[in-house]
Design an enzyme around this catalytic site. Sequence first.
Site, PDB file in Angstrom:
ATOM      1  N   THR A 110      68.420   6.512  71.889  1.00  0.00           N
ATOM      2  CA  THR A 110      67.800   7.830  72.073  1.00  0.00           C
ATOM      3  C   THR A 110      67.444   8.051  73.536  1.00  0.00           C
ATOM      4  O   THR A 110      67.379   9.188  73.997  1.00  0.00           O
ATOM      5  CB  THR A 110      66.545   7.961  71.194  1.00  0.00           C
ATOM      6  OG1 THR A 110      66.917   7.737  69.825  1.00  0.00           O
ATOM      7  CG2 THR A 110      65.919   9.345  71.305  1.00  0.00           C
ATOM      8  N   TYR A 149      69.048  -3.615  65.228  1.00  0.00           N
ATOM      9  CA  TYR A 149      69.232  -2.182  64.971  1.00  0.00           C
ATOM     10  C   TYR A 149      70.591  -1.974  64.321  1.00  0.00           C
ATOM     11  O   TYR A 149      71.630  -2.172  64.941  1.00  0.00           O
ATOM     12  CB  TYR A 149      69.125  -1.417  66.295  1.00  0.00           C
ATOM     13  CG  TYR A 149      69.327   0.079  66.219  1.00  0.00           C
ATOM     14  CD1 TYR A 149      69.218   0.790  65.023  1.00  0.00           C
ATOM     15  CD2 TYR A 149      69.609   0.799  67.378  1.00  0.00           C
ATOM     16  CE1 TYR A 149      69.391   2.171  64.984  1.00  0.00           C
ATOM     17  CE2 TYR A 149      69.787   2.177  67.352  1.00  0.00           C
ATOM     18  CZ  TYR A 149      69.673   2.853  66.159  1.00  0.00           C
ATOM     19  OH  TYR A 149      69.856   4.215  66.120  1.00  0.00           O
ATOM     20  N   LYS A 177      65.588  -2.356  62.440  1.00  0.00           N
ATOM     21  CA  LYS A 177      65.623  -0.908  62.289  1.00  0.00           C
ATOM     22  C   LYS A 177      66.880  -0.615  61.483  1.00  0.00           C
ATOM     23  O   LYS A 177      68.004  -0.762  61.965  1.00  0.00           O
ATOM     24  CB  LYS A 177      65.678  -0.205  63.648  1.00  0.00           C
ATOM     25  CG  LYS A 177      65.839   1.313  63.556  1.00  0.00           C
ATOM     26  CD  LYS A 177      65.983   1.939  64.938  1.00  0.00           C
ATOM     27  CE  LYS A 177      66.227   3.446  64.839  1.00  0.00           C
ATOM     28  NZ  LYS A 177      66.408   4.059  66.187  1.00  0.00           N
ATOM     29  N   VAL A 180      61.196   3.997  62.869  1.00  0.00           N
ATOM     30  CA  VAL A 180      61.490   4.130  64.296  1.00  0.00           C
ATOM     31  C   VAL A 180      62.113   5.502  64.441  1.00  0.00           C
ATOM     32  O   VAL A 180      63.238   5.731  63.993  1.00  0.00           O
ATOM     33  CB  VAL A 180      62.423   3.021  64.806  1.00  0.00           C
ATOM     34  CG1 VAL A 180      62.696   3.221  66.301  1.00  0.00           C
ATOM     35  CG2 VAL A 180      61.811   1.643  64.557  1.00  0.00           C
TER      36      VAL A 180
END
Length: 298
Positions: A46, A134, A162, A204
């Site tokens: 992000t 992740y 995540k 998250v």
Amino acid sequence: MKLGRVITAMVTPFDEKGKVDHEQLKPLIDTLITRGTEGIVIGGTTGESATLSMQEKADLYRAGVEAAAGRIPVIAGTGMNDTHATAELSRQAEKDGVDGVMLVAPYYNKPSQQGMYEHFRAIAEKIDIPVMIYNVPGRTMVNILPETTIALSHIPNITAVKEASGNLDQMSAIIAGTSHDFQVYSGDDSLTLPAAAVGADGIVSVSSHIIGSEMQEMLRHYHDGRTEQAAALHRKLVPFMHAMFLAPSPTPVKTALSMQGVQVGGVRLPLIPLNEEERRLVSEAMDAVTGINPTHLR
């Protein structure tokens, strides 16, 4: 390291020339903290990590730690598809004082399950700080299967995942197969409440840049047994969460922040600014969920 229920996958502020704007890190982090963020991922996907140079990333981690000033954990998004480079960047982030690292599954290479296990193991063994895996198959084209995550959870400093597969069955299998201390976070904003219902520790989030307080309230309702109130708030928030992904992230959330006067700049190519219709949809979604009438529309 307990991270809380709402962690923000933070955008990277850029100035008008497209350079990382370190001066805006503290105001941004201050804003996130006031909105319920209990930890940040800095320089992750992000944060447009794919367009940040190695030096920009290292400088960003260092500046982020300084700006957070110990108020919340800072997790560095050091994951790449090059195991050696990821390990070196993670070691640098550890030296720069981050509280942990987040490692995205290797993208493009399409490694096997054993290859991913060895990738994460090799990096974790190079550092002493906690590691969050992740899993985001929609971007990496590989899915870390539950049995691989469970095996990785036995490595002492791999402490969290995540899970952004969007698959609650997969998330449930991970929760069932790991110890109570291993933390499982949803990586899909709209699954925050459903994930909590199957035992996830939190989210998250991208949307928490704007609605972190509302997401915290929703989770408080749920954990305090007020499930009807939690569900009602979930239904209110989901359209906004979807709006934050109506164009490639983080363009919508950066636009939303700028509409609120939070200076984070634009995005780097190959991402492009929202068009007029997309900006209108973001503005309407913000108005519906927060009562904000943006005045910074252009």
